[in-house]
Design a protein around this motif. Structure first.
Motif, PDB file in Angstrom:
ATOM      1  N   SER A 293       0.832  -1.199   0.000  1.00  0.00           N
ATOM      2  CA  SER A 293       0.000   0.000   0.000  1.00  0.00           C
ATOM      3  C   SER A 293       0.867   1.250   0.000  1.00  0.00           C
ATOM      4  CB  SER A 293      -0.890   0.014   1.243  1.00  0.00           C
ATOM      5  OG  SER A 293      -0.094   0.235   2.409  1.00  0.00           O
ATOM      6  N   ARG A 294       0.190   2.397  -0.054  1.00  0.00           N
ATOM      7  CA  ARG A 294       0.901   3.680   0.051  1.00  0.00           C
ATOM      8  C   ARG A 294       1.672   3.768   1.357  1.00  0.00           C
ATOM      9  NH1 ARG A 294      -0.509   7.951   2.794  1.00  0.00           N
ATOM     10  NH2 ARG A 294      -2.652   7.225   3.020  1.00  0.00           N
ATOM     11  N   LEU A 295       1.129   3.244   2.438  1.00  0.00           N
ATOM     12  CA  LEU A 295       1.818   3.298   3.727  1.00  0.00           C
ATOM     13  C   LEU A 295       3.120   2.499   3.680  1.00  0.00           C
ATOM     14  CD1 LEU A 295      -1.193   2.940   6.206  1.00  0.00           C
ATOM     15  CD2 LEU A 295       0.050   5.029   5.555  1.00  0.00           C
ATOM     16  N   HIS A 296       3.094   1.355   3.001  1.00  0.00           N
ATOM     17  CA  HIS A 296       4.326   0.582   2.840  1.00  0.00           C
ATOM     18  C   HIS A 296       5.351   1.383   2.035  1.00  0.00           C
ATOM     19  CE1 HIS A 296       1.520  -2.972   3.484  1.00  0.00           C
ATOM     20  NE2 HIS A 296       2.444  -3.146   4.402  1.00  0.00           N
ATOM     21  N   ARG A 297       4.880   1.995   0.934  1.00  0.00           N
ATOM     22  CA  ARG A 297       5.796   2.801   0.112  1.00  0.00           C
ATOM     23  C   ARG A 297       6.415   3.931   0.927  1.00  0.00           C
ATOM     24  NH1 ARG A 297       4.224   6.657  -3.664  1.00  0.00           N
ATOM     25  NH2 ARG A 297       3.018   7.483  -1.918  1.00  0.00           N
ATOM     26  N   ASP A 298       5.594   4.600   1.719  1.00  0.00           N
ATOM     27  CA  ASP A 298       6.102   5.707   2.522  1.00  0.00           C
ATOM     28  C   ASP A 298       7.104   5.227   3.572  1.00  0.00           C
ATOM     29  OD1 ASP A 298       4.520   7.347   1.021  1.00  0.00           O
ATOM     30  OD2 ASP A 298       3.001   7.674   2.563  1.00  0.00           O
ATOM     31  N   ALA A 299       6.884   4.034   4.096  1.00  0.00           N
ATOM     32  CA  ALA A 299       7.840   3.471   5.061  1.00  0.00           C
ATOM     33  C   ALA A 299       9.180   3.201   4.387  1.00  0.00           C
ATOM     34  CB  ALA A 299       7.275   2.187   5.662  1.00  0.00           C
ATOM     35  N   VAL A 300       9.152   2.728   3.148  1.00  0.00           N
ATOM     36  CA  VAL A 300      10.400   2.500   2.410  1.00  0.00           C
ATOM     37  C   VAL A 300      11.106   3.833   2.140  1.00  0.00           C
ATOM     38  CG1 VAL A 300      11.386   1.665   0.234  1.00  0.00           C
ATOM     39  CG2 VAL A 300       9.586   0.347   1.379  1.00  0.00           C
ATOM     40  N   LEU A 301      10.357   4.838   1.724  1.00  0.00           N
ATOM     41  CA  LEU A 301      10.948   6.166   1.507  1.00  0.00           C
ATOM     42  C   LEU A 301      11.612   6.683   2.781  1.00  0.00           C
ATOM     43  CD1 LEU A 301       8.180   7.940  -0.620  1.00  0.00           C
ATOM     44  CD2 LEU A 301      10.423   7.204  -1.420  1.00  0.00           C
ATOM     45  N   ASP A 302      10.941   6.526   3.895  1.00  0.00           N
ATOM     46  CA  ASP A 302      11.508   6.994   5.164  1.00  0.00           C
ATOM     47  C   ASP A 302      12.802   6.251   5.492  1.00  0.00           C
ATOM     48  OD1 ASP A 302       9.426   8.781   5.487  1.00  0.00           O
ATOM     49  OD2 ASP A 302       8.289   7.498   6.858  1.00  0.00           O
ATOM     50  N   ALA A 303      12.797   4.935   5.285  1.00  0.00           N
ATOM     51  CA  ALA A 303      13.991   4.137   5.600  1.00  0.00           C
ATOM     52  C   ALA A 303      15.161   4.530   4.707  1.00  0.00           C
ATOM     53  CB  ALA A 303      13.677   2.656   5.447  1.00  0.00           C
ATOM     54  N   LEU A 304      14.907   4.742   3.424  1.00  0.00           N
ATOM     55  CA  LEU A 304      15.976   5.159   2.521  1.00  0.00           C
ATOM     56  C   LEU A 304      16.486   6.542   2.891  1.00  0.00           C
ATOM     57  CD1 LEU A 304      14.564   3.928  -0.927  1.00  0.00           C
ATOM     58  CD2 LEU A 304      16.326   2.843   0.485  1.00  0.00           C
ATOM     59  N   GLY A 305      15.587   7.430   3.251  1.00  0.00           N
ATOM     60  CA  GLY A 305      16.013   8.767   3.661  1.00  0.00           C
ATOM     61  C   GLY A 305      16.908   8.726   4.885  1.00  0.00           C
ATOM     62  N   LEU A 306      16.553   7.904   5.853  1.00  0.00           N
ATOM     63  CA  LEU A 306      17.374   7.782   7.060  1.00  0.00           C
ATOM     64  C   LEU A 306      18.747   7.189   6.762  1.00  0.00           C
ATOM     65  CD1 LEU A 306      14.685   6.542   9.612  1.00  0.00           C
ATOM     66  CD2 LEU A 306      15.846   8.763   9.617  1.00  0.00           C
ATOM     67  N   ALA A 307      18.836   6.437   5.669  1.00  0.00           N
ATOM     68  CA  ALA A 307      20.117   5.849   5.254  1.00  0.00           C
ATOM     69  C   ALA A 307      20.932   6.808   4.387  1.00  0.00           C
ATOM     70  CB  ALA A 307      19.869   4.545   4.508  1.00  0.00           C
ATOM     71  N   GLY A 308      20.444   8.030   4.215  1.00  0.00           N
ATOM     72  CA  GLY A 308      21.181   9.024   3.438  1.00  0.00           C
ATOM     73  C   GLY A 308      20.992   8.911   1.942  1.00  0.00           C
ATOM     74  N   ILE A 309      19.879   8.319   1.531  1.00  0.00           N
ATOM     75  CA  ILE A 309      19.607   8.095   0.110  1.00  0.00           C
ATOM     76  C   ILE A 309      18.483   9.020  -0.334  1.00  0.00           C
ATOM     77  CG2 ILE A 309      18.775   6.427  -1.591  1.00  0.00           C
ATOM     78  CD1 ILE A 309      20.058   4.242   0.194  1.00  0.00           C
ATOM     79  N   GLY A 310      18.763   9.872  -1.313  1.00  0.00           N
ATOM     80  CA  GLY A 310      17.734  10.734  -1.871  1.00  0.00           C
ATOM     81  C   GLY A 310      16.732   9.913  -2.669  1.00  0.00           C
ATOM     82  N   CYS A 311      15.459  10.077  -2.380  1.00  0.00           N
ATOM     83  CA  CYS A 311      14.418   9.330  -3.076  1.00  0.00           C
ATOM     84  C   CYS A 311      13.130  10.145  -3.026  1.00  0.00           C
ATOM     85  CB  CYS A 311      14.203   7.944  -2.454  1.00  0.00           C
ATOM     86  SG  CYS A 311      13.934   8.001  -0.667  1.00  0.00           S
ATOM     87  N   ALA A 312      12.163   9.775  -3.848  1.00  0.00           N
ATOM     88  CA  ALA A 312      10.922  10.544  -3.909  1.00  0.00           C
ATOM     89  C   ALA A 312       9.821   9.691  -4.497  1.00  0.00           C
ATOM     90  CB  ALA A 312      11.111  11.807  -4.766  1.00  0.00           C
ATOM     91  N   ARG A 313       8.589  10.085  -4.259  1.00  0.00           N
ATOM     92  CA  ARG A 313       7.444   9.456  -4.922  1.00  0.00           C
ATOM     93  C   ARG A 313       7.210  10.175  -6.250  1.00  0.00           C
ATOM     94  NH1 ARG A 313       1.975  11.811  -2.213  1.00  0.00           N
ATOM     95  NH2 ARG A 313       2.644  13.957  -1.938  1.00  0.00           N
ATOM     96  N   TYR A 314       7.025   9.422  -7.295  1.00  0.00           N
ATOM     97  CA  TYR A 314       6.784   9.970  -8.644  1.00  0.00           C
ATOM     98  C   TYR A 314       5.636   9.188  -9.249  1.00  0.00           C
ATOM     99  CZ  TYR A 314      10.949  12.876  -9.715  1.00  0.00           C
ATOM    100  OH  TYR A 314      11.893  13.859  -9.789  1.00  0.00           O
ATOM    101  N   PHE A 315       4.515   9.772  -9.553  1.00  0.00           N
ATOM    102  CA  PHE A 315       3.983  11.081  -9.211  1.00  0.00           C
ATOM    103  C   PHE A 315       2.755  10.862  -8.332  1.00  0.00           C
ATOM    104  CE2 PHE A 315       5.882  12.085 -13.421  1.00  0.00           C
ATOM    105  CZ  PHE A 315       6.683  13.143 -13.059  1.00  0.00           C
ATOM    106  N   ALA A 316       2.359  11.888  -7.597  1.00  0.00           N
ATOM    107  CA  ALA A 316       1.029  11.898  -7.006  1.00  0.00           C
ATOM    108  C   ALA A 316       0.075  12.387  -8.085  1.00  0.00           C
ATOM    109  CB  ALA A 316       0.991  12.830  -5.803  1.00  0.00           C
ATOM    110  N   PRO A 317      -0.928  11.596  -8.488  1.00  0.00           N
ATOM    111  CA  PRO A 317      -1.808  12.016  -9.584  1.00  0.00           C
ATOM    112  C   PRO A 317      -2.396  13.404  -9.349  1.00  0.00           C
ATOM    113  CG  PRO A 317      -2.208   9.722  -9.034  1.00  0.00           C
ATOM    114  CD  PRO A 317      -1.270  10.257  -7.983  1.00  0.00           C
ATOM    115  N   VAL A 318      -2.441  14.189 -10.414  1.00  0.00           N
ATOM    116  CA  VAL A 318      -2.858  15.589 -10.289  1.00  0.00           C
ATOM    117  C   VAL A 318      -4.311  15.692  -9.853  1.00  0.00           C
ATOM    118  CG1 VAL A 318      -3.107  17.787 -11.503  1.00  0.00           C
ATOM    119  CG2 VAL A 318      -1.160  16.305 -12.006  1.00  0.00           C
ATOM    120  N   HIS A 319      -5.172  14.789 -10.323  1.00  0.00           N
ATOM    121  CA  HIS A 319      -6.597  14.918  -9.986  1.00  0.00           C
ATOM    122  C   HIS A 319      -6.861  14.684  -8.511  1.00  0.00           C
ATOM    123  CE1 HIS A 319      -6.470  10.518 -10.319  1.00  0.00           C
ATOM    124  NE2 HIS A 319      -7.660  10.468  -9.741  1.00  0.00           N
TER     125      HIS A 319
END
Length: 372
Positions: A293-319
Protein backbone atom coordinates in the motif's frame (compact mmCIF):
# COMPACT_ATOMS: atom_id res chain seq x y z
CA UNK A 1 26.36 8.00 3.03
CA UNK A 2 24.73 10.95 1.30
CA UNK A 3 23.51 10.07 -2.19
CA UNK A 4 21.35 12.77 -3.80
CA UNK A 5 18.27 11.99 -5.86
CA UNK A 6 19.75 13.83 -8.84
CA UNK A 7 22.85 15.79 -9.77
CA UNK A 8 23.66 17.95 -12.81
CA UNK A 9 26.62 17.14 -15.06
CA UNK A 10 28.57 20.39 -15.51
CA UNK A 11 32.10 20.43 -16.98
CA UNK A 12 34.74 23.08 -17.57
CA UNK A 13 33.27 23.62 -21.04
CA UNK A 14 29.99 24.92 -19.58
CA UNK A 15 31.86 27.08 -17.09
CA UNK A 16 34.04 28.54 -19.84
CA UNK A 17 30.93 29.29 -21.92
CA UNK A 18 29.37 31.19 -19.00
CA UNK A 19 32.54 33.20 -18.48
CA UNK A 20 32.61 34.06 -22.17
CA UNK A 21 29.07 35.43 -22.01
CA UNK A 22 29.86 37.40 -18.87
CA UNK A 23 32.75 39.05 -20.69
CA UNK A 24 30.55 39.97 -23.63
CA UNK A 25 28.10 42.83 -23.97
CA UNK A 26 25.06 40.57 -24.53
CA UNK A 27 23.37 38.91 -21.57
CA UNK A 28 19.96 38.42 -23.24
CA UNK A 29 18.63 37.75 -26.77
CA UNK A 30 22.05 37.20 -28.29
CA UNK A 31 24.18 34.69 -30.19
CA UNK A 32 24.06 32.01 -27.49
CA UNK A 33 20.28 31.92 -27.72
CA UNK A 34 20.46 31.57 -31.50
CA UNK A 35 23.01 28.78 -31.23
CA UNK A 36 21.07 26.87 -28.58
CA UNK A 37 17.82 27.12 -30.54
CA UNK A 38 19.53 26.04 -33.76
CA UNK A 39 21.26 23.06 -32.16
CA UNK A 40 18.04 21.97 -30.52
CA UNK A 41 15.86 22.25 -33.62
CA UNK A 42 18.43 20.31 -35.65
CA UNK A 43 18.74 17.57 -33.03
CA UNK A 44 15.00 16.97 -32.71
CA UNK A 45 14.36 17.44 -36.43
CA UNK A 46 11.80 20.24 -36.21
CA UNK A 47 11.96 23.50 -38.13
CA UNK A 48 11.53 26.00 -35.29
CA UNK A 49 12.80 26.14 -31.70
CA UNK A 50 12.10 28.95 -29.22
CA UNK A 51 14.03 29.10 -25.94
CA UNK A 52 11.99 30.09 -22.87
CA UNK A 53 12.52 30.50 -19.14
CA UNK A 54 11.12 27.09 -18.11
CA UNK A 55 9.24 24.07 -19.34
CA UNK A 56 6.16 25.40 -17.57
CA UNK A 57 6.46 28.68 -19.47
CA UNK A 58 6.82 26.69 -22.67
CA UNK A 59 3.61 24.76 -22.03
CA UNK A 60 1.79 28.00 -21.26
CA UNK A 61 2.98 29.67 -24.46
CA UNK A 62 2.29 26.60 -26.61
CA UNK A 63 -1.35 26.61 -25.51
CA UNK A 64 -1.64 30.35 -26.06
CA UNK A 65 -0.03 30.21 -29.48
CA UNK A 66 -2.49 27.51 -30.55
CA UNK A 67 -5.38 29.71 -29.49
CA UNK A 68 -6.61 27.57 -26.60
CA UNK A 69 -8.49 29.45 -23.91
CA UNK A 70 -11.66 29.69 -21.78
CA UNK A 71 -14.45 27.20 -22.53
CA UNK A 72 -11.96 24.84 -24.22
CA UNK A 73 -11.05 21.39 -22.93
CA UNK A 74 -7.64 19.74 -23.12
CA UNK A 75 -7.10 16.02 -22.61
CA UNK A 76 -4.13 15.26 -20.36
CA UNK A 77 -2.92 12.39 -18.16
CA UNK A 78 -3.25 12.85 -14.42
CA UNK A 79 -0.10 10.82 -13.73
CA UNK A 80 2.35 13.60 -14.56
CA UNK A 81 4.13 16.56 -13.05
CA UNK A 82 1.53 19.18 -12.22
CA UNK A 83 2.96 21.82 -14.60
CA UNK A 84 1.34 20.10 -17.58
CA UNK A 85 -2.07 20.63 -16.00
CA UNK A 86 -1.38 24.04 -14.46
CA UNK A 87 -0.58 25.45 -17.90
CA UNK A 88 -4.03 24.40 -19.10
CA UNK A 89 -5.58 26.34 -16.24
CA UNK A 90 -3.33 29.36 -16.94
CA UNK A 91 -5.16 29.87 -20.25
CA UNK A 92 -8.58 29.32 -18.67
CA UNK A 93 -9.19 25.91 -20.28
CA UNK A 94 -10.37 22.80 -18.46
CA UNK A 95 -8.15 19.72 -18.09
CA UNK A 96 -9.87 16.43 -18.86
CA UNK A 97 -7.93 13.64 -17.19
CA UNK A 98 -7.54 10.18 -18.67
CA UNK A 99 -5.87 7.12 -17.22
CA UNK A 100 -2.51 5.62 -18.13
CA UNK A 101 -1.23 2.28 -19.35
CA UNK A 102 0.25 0.18 -16.56
CA UNK A 103 3.44 -0.83 -18.36
CA UNK A 104 4.46 2.49 -19.93
CA UNK A 105 2.74 4.87 -17.48
CA UNK A 106 1.84 6.99 -20.51
CA UNK A 107 -1.70 8.08 -21.34
CA UNK A 108 -3.82 5.23 -22.65
CA UNK A 109 -4.86 5.94 -26.27
CA UNK A 110 -7.83 3.58 -25.95
CA UNK A 111 -9.42 6.00 -23.47
CA UNK A 112 -9.00 9.23 -25.44
CA UNK A 113 -12.04 9.21 -27.72
CA UNK A 114 -14.48 8.62 -24.86
CA UNK A 115 -13.15 11.80 -23.23
CA UNK A 116 -13.62 14.01 -26.32
CA UNK A 117 -16.49 16.51 -26.29
CA UNK A 118 -17.57 19.39 -28.50
CA UNK A 119 -15.30 21.63 -26.40
CA UNK A 120 -12.13 19.53 -26.78
CA UNK A 121 -9.35 21.40 -28.60
CA UNK A 122 -6.12 19.57 -27.82
CA UNK A 123 -4.35 16.57 -26.36
CA UNK A 124 -1.30 17.07 -24.15
CA UNK A 125 0.86 13.96 -24.56
CA UNK A 126 3.39 13.41 -21.79
CA UNK A 127 6.36 11.15 -22.58
CA UNK A 128 6.56 9.92 -19.01
CA UNK A 129 10.03 9.34 -17.56
CA UNK A 130 11.56 9.53 -21.05
CA UNK A 131 9.50 6.73 -22.62
CA UNK A 132 7.65 7.90 -25.75
CA UNK A 133 3.88 7.63 -25.79
CA UNK A 134 2.02 5.69 -28.50
CA UNK A 135 2.09 8.51 -31.03
CA UNK A 136 0.62 6.72 -34.06
CA UNK A 137 -2.65 6.02 -32.26
CA UNK A 138 -2.80 9.46 -30.63
CA UNK A 139 -2.13 11.33 -33.87
CA UNK A 140 -4.77 9.30 -35.70
CA UNK A 141 -7.35 10.21 -33.06
CA UNK A 142 -6.30 13.86 -33.18
CA UNK A 143 -6.70 13.95 -36.96
CA UNK A 144 -10.16 12.36 -36.83
CA UNK A 145 -11.36 14.97 -34.34
CA UNK A 146 -9.38 17.98 -35.59
CA UNK A 147 -7.43 18.36 -32.34
CA UNK A 148 -4.06 19.94 -31.69
CA UNK A 149 -1.34 17.72 -30.21
CA UNK A 150 1.14 19.19 -27.73
CA UNK A 151 4.00 16.94 -26.67
CA UNK A 152 5.21 17.42 -23.13
CA UNK A 153 8.69 16.08 -23.81
CA UNK A 154 10.21 17.75 -20.74
CA UNK A 155 11.47 14.34 -19.57
CA UNK A 156 12.29 12.88 -22.96
CA UNK A 157 15.08 14.63 -24.87
CA UNK A 158 16.67 12.07 -27.17
CA UNK A 159 13.89 9.49 -26.86
CA UNK A 160 12.69 8.03 -30.15
CA UNK A 161 9.42 6.59 -31.42
CA UNK A 162 9.66 4.56 -34.63
CA UNK A 163 12.91 6.26 -35.60
CA UNK A 164 11.80 9.85 -34.93
CA UNK A 165 12.70 11.95 -31.92
CA UNK A 166 10.10 12.65 -29.25
CA UNK A 167 9.02 16.24 -29.78
CA UNK A 168 8.88 15.94 -33.56
CA UNK A 169 5.27 14.75 -33.87
CA UNK A 170 2.96 17.43 -32.50
CA UNK A 171 1.83 20.92 -33.41
CA UNK A 172 4.10 22.00 -30.56
CA UNK A 173 6.48 20.24 -28.20
CA UNK A 174 8.02 21.41 -24.95
CA UNK A 175 11.31 20.47 -23.28
CA UNK A 176 12.69 21.50 -19.89
CA UNK A 177 16.18 21.97 -18.49
CA UNK A 178 15.78 21.95 -14.70
CA UNK A 179 18.90 20.54 -12.96
CA UNK A 180 17.46 17.03 -12.69
CA UNK A 181 16.83 16.75 -16.43
CA UNK A 182 19.07 14.96 -18.92
CA UNK A 183 20.57 18.31 -19.93
CA UNK A 184 20.31 21.45 -17.84
CA UNK A 185 20.58 25.19 -18.12
CA UNK A 186 19.81 25.69 -14.41
CA UNK A 187 16.31 26.78 -15.31
CA UNK A 188 14.94 26.87 -18.83
CA UNK A 189 12.81 25.33 -21.53
CA UNK A 190 12.35 25.05 -25.28
CA UNK A 191 9.23 25.06 -27.46
CA UNK A 192 9.42 23.37 -30.85
CA UNK A 193 6.93 23.63 -33.69
CA UNK A 194 6.87 22.78 -37.39
CA UNK A 195 4.60 25.78 -38.05
CA UNK A 196 6.13 29.18 -38.91
CA UNK A 197 2.95 30.95 -37.76
CA UNK A 198 3.15 29.33 -34.32
CA UNK A 199 6.85 30.19 -34.04
CA UNK A 200 6.05 33.87 -34.73
CA UNK A 201 3.46 33.86 -31.95
CA UNK A 202 5.78 32.10 -29.52
CA UNK A 203 8.59 34.60 -30.08
CA UNK A 204 6.25 37.53 -29.50
CA UNK A 205 4.58 35.98 -26.46
CA UNK A 206 7.89 35.23 -24.70
CA UNK A 207 9.14 38.80 -25.26
CA UNK A 208 6.41 41.05 -23.84
CA UNK A 209 4.20 40.76 -26.92
CA UNK A 210 6.67 42.17 -29.44
CA UNK A 211 6.79 40.71 -32.93
CA UNK A 212 10.21 40.83 -34.56
CA UNK A 213 9.02 43.73 -36.74
CA UNK A 214 8.04 45.77 -33.65
CA UNK A 215 10.38 48.23 -32.04
CA UNK A 216 11.34 47.80 -28.40
CA UNK A 217 8.46 49.87 -27.01
CA UNK A 218 5.77 48.56 -29.36
CA UNK A 219 3.71 45.65 -28.06
CA UNK A 220 1.32 44.16 -30.59
CA UNK A 221 -0.18 41.56 -28.26
CA UNK A 222 -0.21 40.90 -24.52
CA UNK A 223 2.92 38.92 -23.77
CA UNK A 224 5.19 37.72 -20.99
CA UNK A 225 8.78 37.94 -19.88
CA UNK A 226 9.58 34.30 -20.59
CA UNK A 227 13.02 34.88 -22.15
CA UNK A 228 15.98 32.62 -21.40
CA UNK A 229 19.22 34.41 -20.56
CA UNK A 230 22.35 34.23 -22.67
CA UNK A 231 24.11 32.59 -19.71
CA UNK A 232 21.57 29.77 -19.62
CA UNK A 233 21.62 29.40 -23.41
CA UNK A 234 25.41 29.17 -23.42
CA UNK A 235 25.24 26.29 -20.93
CA UNK A 236 22.52 24.65 -23.01
CA UNK A 237 24.53 24.90 -26.22
CA UNK A 238 27.48 23.12 -24.61
CA UNK A 239 25.23 20.46 -23.13
CA UNK A 240 23.66 19.86 -26.55
CA UNK A 241 27.13 19.25 -28.00
CA UNK A 242 27.58 16.57 -25.31
CA UNK A 243 24.07 15.14 -25.56
CA UNK A 244 24.91 11.67 -26.87
CA UNK A 245 27.56 11.13 -24.22
CA UNK A 246 25.17 12.31 -21.52
CA UNK A 247 22.38 10.02 -22.68
CA UNK A 248 24.80 7.12 -22.96
CA UNK A 249 25.95 7.60 -19.37
CA UNK A 250 22.38 7.64 -18.11
CA UNK A 251 21.50 4.52 -20.06
CA UNK A 252 24.51 2.78 -18.51
CA UNK A 253 23.36 3.71 -14.99
CA UNK A 254 19.85 2.42 -15.74
CA UNK A 255 21.24 -0.87 -17.01
CA UNK A 256 23.31 -1.26 -13.83
CA UNK A 257 20.19 -0.74 -11.73
CA UNK A 258 18.35 -3.30 -13.84
CA UNK A 259 21.05 -5.91 -13.33
CA UNK A 260 21.23 -5.22 -9.58
CA UNK A 261 17.49 -5.15 -8.91
CA UNK A 262 16.36 -7.92 -11.27
CA UNK A 263 14.72 -10.88 -9.59
CA UNK A 264 13.29 -9.14 -6.53
CA UNK A 265 9.60 -9.92 -6.92
CA UNK A 266 8.63 -7.27 -4.38
CA UNK A 267 9.32 -4.52 -6.91
CA UNK A 268 8.42 -3.77 -10.51
CA UNK A 269 11.25 -2.30 -12.57
CA UNK A 270 10.73 0.41 -15.19
CA UNK A 271 10.53 -0.91 -18.75
CA UNK A 272 13.98 -1.29 -20.24
CA UNK A 273 12.84 -1.89 -23.81
CA UNK A 274 9.58 -1.15 -25.63
CA UNK A 275 9.11 -2.25 -29.24
CA UNK A 276 9.71 0.63 -31.64
CA UNK A 277 10.93 2.98 -28.90
CA UNK A 278 14.24 4.26 -27.61
CA UNK A 279 14.09 5.44 -23.99
CA UNK A 280 15.81 8.58 -22.76
CA UNK A 281 16.50 7.93 -19.09
CA UNK A 282 15.23 10.84 -16.99
CA UNK A 283 14.65 9.09 -13.66
CA UNK A 284 14.75 5.52 -12.42
CA UNK A 285 11.35 4.81 -10.91
CA UNK A 286 10.44 1.46 -9.42
CA UNK A 287 7.08 0.58 -7.96
CA UNK A 288 6.23 -1.80 -5.17
CA UNK A 289 4.27 -4.94 -5.93
CA UNK A 290 0.54 -4.36 -5.81
CA UNK A 291 0.23 -6.27 -2.55
CA UNK A 292 1.80 -3.24 -0.88
CA UNK A 293 0.00 0.00 0.00
CA UNK A 294 0.90 3.68 0.05
CA UNK A 295 1.82 3.30 3.73
CA UNK A 296 4.33 0.58 2.84
CA UNK A 297 5.80 2.80 0.11
CA UNK A 298 6.10 5.71 2.52
CA UNK A 299 7.84 3.47 5.06
CA UNK A 300 10.40 2.50 2.41
CA UNK A 301 10.95 6.17 1.51
CA UNK A 302 11.51 6.99 5.16
CA UNK A 303 13.99 4.14 5.60
CA UNK A 304 15.98 5.16 2.52
CA UNK A 305 16.01 8.77 3.66
CA UNK A 306 17.37 7.78 7.06
CA UNK A 307 20.12 5.85 5.25
CA UNK A 308 21.18 9.02 3.44
CA UNK A 309 19.61 8.10 0.11
CA UNK A 310 17.73 10.73 -1.87
CA UNK A 311 14.42 9.33 -3.08
CA UNK A 312 10.92 10.54 -3.91
CA UNK A 313 7.44 9.46 -4.92
CA UNK A 314 6.78 9.97 -8.64
CA UNK A 315 3.98 11.08 -9.21
CA UNK A 316 1.03 11.90 -7.01
CA UNK A 317 -1.81 12.02 -9.58
CA UNK A 318 -2.86 15.59 -10.29
CA UNK A 319 -6.60 14.92 -9.99
CA UNK A 320 -6.00 13.98 -6.34
CA UNK A 321 -4.03 17.14 -5.55
CA UNK A 322 -5.75 19.72 -3.29
CA UNK A 323 -5.37 22.36 -6.02
CA UNK A 324 -7.66 20.33 -8.30
CA UNK A 325 -10.22 19.15 -5.77
CA UNK A 326 -12.95 21.38 -7.22
CA UNK A 327 -12.91 20.17 -10.82
CA UNK A 328 -16.37 19.57 -12.25
CA UNK A 329 -15.55 16.47 -14.28
CA UNK A 330 -13.82 14.31 -11.71
CA UNK A 331 -13.45 10.61 -12.25
CA UNK A 332 -11.81 7.51 -10.88
CA UNK A 333 -8.52 6.72 -12.61
CA UNK A 334 -7.64 3.30 -11.19
CA UNK A 335 -4.25 2.76 -12.84
CA UNK A 336 -2.97 6.27 -12.08
CA UNK A 337 -4.14 6.00 -8.49
CA UNK A 338 -2.68 2.54 -7.95
CA UNK A 339 0.68 3.37 -9.53
CA UNK A 340 0.85 6.73 -7.76
CA UNK A 341 0.64 5.01 -4.37
CA UNK A 342 3.56 2.65 -4.97
CA UNK A 343 6.25 4.49 -6.96
CA UNK A 344 9.74 5.26 -5.70
CA UNK A 345 12.33 7.27 -7.61
CA UNK A 346 15.82 6.08 -6.74
CA UNK A 347 18.98 8.21 -7.04
CA UNK A 348 19.75 8.68 -10.71
CA UNK A 349 22.33 10.80 -12.49
CA UNK A 350 25.15 10.51 -15.01
CA UNK A 351 28.01 9.60 -12.69
CA UNK A 352 26.26 7.47 -10.08
CA UNK A 353 28.88 4.90 -9.07
CA UNK A 354 28.57 1.13 -8.90
CA UNK A 355 29.25 1.33 -5.15
CA UNK A 356 26.41 3.81 -4.70
CA UNK A 357 24.04 1.59 -6.68
CA UNK A 358 25.03 -1.38 -4.49
CA UNK A 359 24.41 0.68 -1.37
CA UNK A 360 21.01 1.83 -2.63
CA UNK A 361 19.99 -1.74 -3.34
CA UNK A 362 21.25 -3.02 0.02
CA UNK A 363 19.26 -0.36 1.86
CA UNK A 364 16.20 -0.89 -0.35
CA UNK A 365 16.32 -4.64 0.34
CA UNK A 366 16.62 -3.97 4.06
CA UNK A 367 13.62 -1.64 3.93
CA UNK A 368 11.58 -4.17 1.95
CA UNK A 369 12.53 -6.95 4.39
CA UNK A 370 11.15 -4.73 7.14
CA UNK A 371 7.74 -4.79 5.48
CA UNK A 372 7.42 -8.58 5.79
Amino acid sequence: MNIPLSQPDITDAEIDAVVSVMRSSRLSIGPSQQEFESLFASYIGVAHAVAVSSGTAGLHLALLALGIGPQDEVIVPSFTFIAAVNAIRYVGADPIFIDIELQTMNLNPALIEAAISARTRAIVVVHTFGLPAEMDSILAIARRHNLFVIEDACEAIGAEYRGKKAGSFGDAAVFAFYPNKQITTGEGGMVLTPHARIERELRALRNQGRYESDDWLQHSIIGYNYRLSEIACAIGAVQMKRIESILGSRKSVAEKYHRRLAGDRRIELPPNTIAGCSISWFVYVIRLHNRYSRLHRDAVLDALGLAGIGCARYFAPVHLQPAYAGLKRMQHLPVSESVGERTIALPFYNHLSDADIDYVYDQLKRALDGLE
